[in-house]
Design an enzyme around this catalytic site. Sequence first.
Site, PDB file in Angstrom:
ATOM      1  N   THR A  93       0.874  -1.178   0.000  1.00 18.10           N
ATOM      2  CA  THR A  93       0.000   0.000   0.000  1.00 18.10           C
ATOM      3  C   THR A  93       0.905   1.219   0.000  1.00 18.10           C
ATOM      4  O   THR A  93       1.650   1.434   0.967  1.00 18.10           O
ATOM      5  CB  THR A  93      -0.881   0.033   1.263  1.00 18.10           C
ATOM      6  OG1 THR A  93      -1.657  -1.165   1.311  1.00 18.10           O
ATOM      7  CG2 THR A  93      -1.818   1.234   1.232  1.00 18.10           C
ATOM      8  N   LYS A 168      -7.717   1.592  -3.036  1.00 20.32           N
ATOM      9  CA  LYS A 168      -7.352   1.118  -1.699  1.00 20.32           C
ATOM     10  C   LYS A 168      -7.510   2.232  -0.657  1.00 20.32           C
ATOM     11  O   LYS A 168      -8.105   2.034   0.398  1.00 20.32           O
ATOM     12  CB  LYS A 168      -5.898   0.613  -1.738  1.00 20.32           C
ATOM     13  CG  LYS A 168      -5.249   0.374  -0.402  1.00 20.32           C
ATOM     14  CD  LYS A 168      -5.680  -0.906   0.246  1.00 20.32           C
ATOM     15  CE  LYS A 168      -5.088  -1.062   1.633  1.00 20.32           C
ATOM     16  NZ  LYS A 168      -5.562  -2.210   2.340  1.00 20.32           N
ATOM     17  N   LYS A 243      -1.432   5.160   8.595  1.00 20.40           N
ATOM     18  CA  LYS A 243      -0.663   5.277   7.352  1.00 20.40           C
ATOM     19  C   LYS A 243      -1.612   5.490   6.170  1.00 20.40           C
ATOM     20  O   LYS A 243      -1.420   6.388   5.347  1.00 20.40           O
ATOM     21  CB  LYS A 243       0.164   3.992   7.149  1.00 20.40           C
ATOM     22  CG  LYS A 243       0.823   3.896   5.783  1.00 20.40           C
ATOM     23  CD  LYS A 243       1.384   2.502   5.494  1.00 20.40           C
ATOM     24  CE  LYS A 243       1.729   2.365   4.021  1.00 20.40           C
ATOM     25  NZ  LYS A 243       2.190   1.045   3.635  1.00 20.40           N
TER      26      LYS A 243
HETATM   27  P1  NAD Z   1       5.944  -5.961   7.230  1.00 23.71           P
HETATM   28  O1  NAD Z   1       6.682  -4.819   7.837  1.00 23.71           O
HETATM   29  O2  NAD Z   1       5.590  -7.131   8.068  1.00 23.71           O
HETATM   30  O3  NAD Z   1       6.764  -6.536   5.961  1.00 23.71           O
HETATM   31  C1  NAD Z   1       7.538  -5.742   5.102  1.00 23.71           C
HETATM   32  C2  NAD Z   1       8.802  -6.536   4.804  1.00 23.71           C
HETATM   33  O4  NAD Z   1       9.581  -5.815   3.838  1.00 23.71           O
HETATM   34  C3  NAD Z   1       9.719  -6.715   6.040  1.00 23.71           C
HETATM   35  O5  NAD Z   1       9.946  -8.110   6.236  1.00 23.71           O
HETATM   36  C4  NAD Z   1      10.985  -5.964   5.677  1.00 23.71           C
HETATM   37  O6  NAD Z   1      12.168  -6.583   6.184  1.00 23.71           O
HETATM   38  C5  NAD Z   1      10.944  -6.023   4.165  1.00 23.71           C
HETATM   39  N1  NAD Z   1      11.721  -4.972   3.504  1.00 23.71           N
HETATM   40  C6  NAD Z   1      11.729  -3.651   3.766  1.00 23.71           C
HETATM   41  N2  NAD Z   1      12.554  -3.014   2.907  1.00 23.71           N
HETATM   42  C7  NAD Z   1      13.057  -3.963   2.085  1.00 23.71           C
HETATM   43  C8  NAD Z   1      13.948  -3.937   0.992  1.00 23.71           C
HETATM   44  N3  NAD Z   1      14.508  -2.793   0.572  1.00 23.71           N
HETATM   45  N4  NAD Z   1      14.256  -5.111   0.375  1.00 23.71           N
HETATM   46  C9  NAD Z   1      13.698  -6.275   0.804  1.00 23.71           C
HETATM   47  N5  NAD Z   1      12.854  -6.368   1.839  1.00 23.71           N
HETATM   48  C10 NAD Z   1      12.536  -5.235   2.470  1.00 23.71           C
HETATM   49  O7  NAD Z   1       4.648  -5.299   6.563  1.00 23.71           O
HETATM   50  P2  NAD Z   1       3.310  -6.064   6.108  1.00 23.71           P
HETATM   51  O8  NAD Z   1       2.317  -6.025   7.206  1.00 23.71           O
HETATM   52  O9  NAD Z   1       3.700  -7.349   5.447  1.00 23.71           O
HETATM   53  O10 NAD Z   1       2.773  -5.025   5.012  1.00 23.71           O
HETATM   54  C11 NAD Z   1       3.352  -4.954   3.715  1.00 23.71           C
HETATM   55  C12 NAD Z   1       2.516  -3.982   2.900  1.00 23.71           C
HETATM   56  O11 NAD Z   1       1.159  -4.452   2.861  1.00 23.71           O
HETATM   57  C13 NAD Z   1       2.459  -2.565   3.495  1.00 23.71           C
HETATM   58  O12 NAD Z   1       2.529  -1.650   2.441  1.00 23.71           O
HETATM   59  C14 NAD Z   1       1.119  -2.523   4.210  1.00 23.71           C
HETATM   60  O13 NAD Z   1       0.575  -1.220   4.279  1.00 23.71           O
HETATM   61  C15 NAD Z   1       0.277  -3.424   3.316  1.00 23.71           C
HETATM   62  N6  NAD Z   1      -0.867  -4.085   3.982  1.00 23.71           N
HETATM   63  C16 NAD Z   1      -0.717  -4.674   5.206  1.00 23.71           C
HETATM   64  C17 NAD Z   1      -1.810  -5.291   5.798  1.00 23.71           C
HETATM   65  C18 NAD Z   1      -1.686  -5.958   7.147  1.00 23.71           C
HETATM   66  O14 NAD Z   1      -2.730  -6.298   7.740  1.00 23.71           O
HETATM   67  N7  NAD Z   1      -0.492  -6.203   7.644  1.00 23.71           N
HETATM   68  C19 NAD Z   1      -3.055  -5.294   5.151  1.00 23.71           C
HETATM   69  C20 NAD Z   1      -3.166  -4.718   3.897  1.00 23.71           C
HETATM   70  C21 NAD Z   1      -2.055  -4.105   3.313  1.00 23.71           C
END
Ligand code: NAD
Length: 296
Positions: A93, A168, A243
């Site tokens: 997102t 979204k 966010k």
């Molecule tokens: P998270 O923080 O658990 O996972 C993100 C991952 O990206 C981490 O493991 C981090 O180490 C990795 N990362 C960061 N920078 C990196 C890079 N340069 N190279 C490789 N890996 C890298 O976050 P999440 O909850 O999995 O969310 C991911 C996305 O999905 C976000 O944009 C969030 O807004 C969206 N989202 C989350 C949810 C939820 O319920 N968690 C729901 C809908 C959407």
Amino acid sequence: MATIGFIGLGNMGAPMAANLVKAGSHVRGFDLAAASRDASARDGVQIVASARSALEDAEVVITMLPGGEQVLSVWDDIISAARQGTLFIDCSTIDVASARKAHALAAARGIATLDAPVSGGVGGARAATLTFMVGGSAHAFARGKPVLERMGKRIVHCGEAGNGQAAKICNNLILGASMIAVSEAFVLGEKLGLSHQALFDVASASSGQCWSLTSYCPVPGPVPTSPANNDYKAGFTAALMLKDLKLAAAAADSVGARTALGAHAAEIYQSFAERGEAAKDFSAIINFVRAQLEKC
Ligand code: NAD
């Protein structure tokens, strides 16, 4: 099925990549965090040493990263190494402007792209029942849809580049504001001597009906699966809601629109987060609403 590169194996990315493996894909995965890499290796993802090596032999590359800055930096780093014909899909997102910038970055090299943020949270990611909101050309959508169908059950083409992110944040503006409205109604009902169940029974079958009430009720009892029954353990954190409301505000600014309720909802979640509650489920906002009302 084809080889898929998957970058960002966090709370959402890990179960999504695992579902691609279950569906028969060869997944080459990368994450900066060792714990995420180890967990995905146990799910059958082939862990590679860098984002660039996730690209090797991949027909599709998926990113699932925290925000626009990370997506642009990773895409900028790897896009020059992509073969013609590779499809890039960003499921994070992020702000609409960064999403459109990422599409343009790839288009300049002739690479097809989709922005495909999701709704459904970690539970939906595990169960492969996510909703994908997709922006990009019809041709790219036709190529990406079968891949997304392995991680979700509703795949909606919202139009051109960036429109998935637009859908979204508009959806989450409704969600953030409606959760506050439902919370205010329950707290007011408490003050007026109305039981939670009575209000739920009326509103869930009346014009107050909405997802924040019927699927994610912020008080314990009426909806046994809602986080309110589990001390507001997230689910979808207040930090992520904040966010998304900030992304909606930025998008509104960029087109000169005024989204007064969305902006006020963002202020309320900001105050809640500043009280150290950012990691709680966003429906815990009812406790903030109750505390504010008690101050009056
Ligand atoms: P998270 O923080 O658990 O996972 C993100 C991952 O990206 C981490 O493991 C981090 O180490 C990795 N990362 C960061 N920078 C990196 C890079 N340069 N190279 C490789 N890996 C890298 O976050 P999440 O909850 O999995 O969310 C991911 C996305 O999905 C976000 O944009 C969030 O807004 C969206 N989202 C989350 C949810 C939820 O319920 N968690 C729901 C809908 C959407």
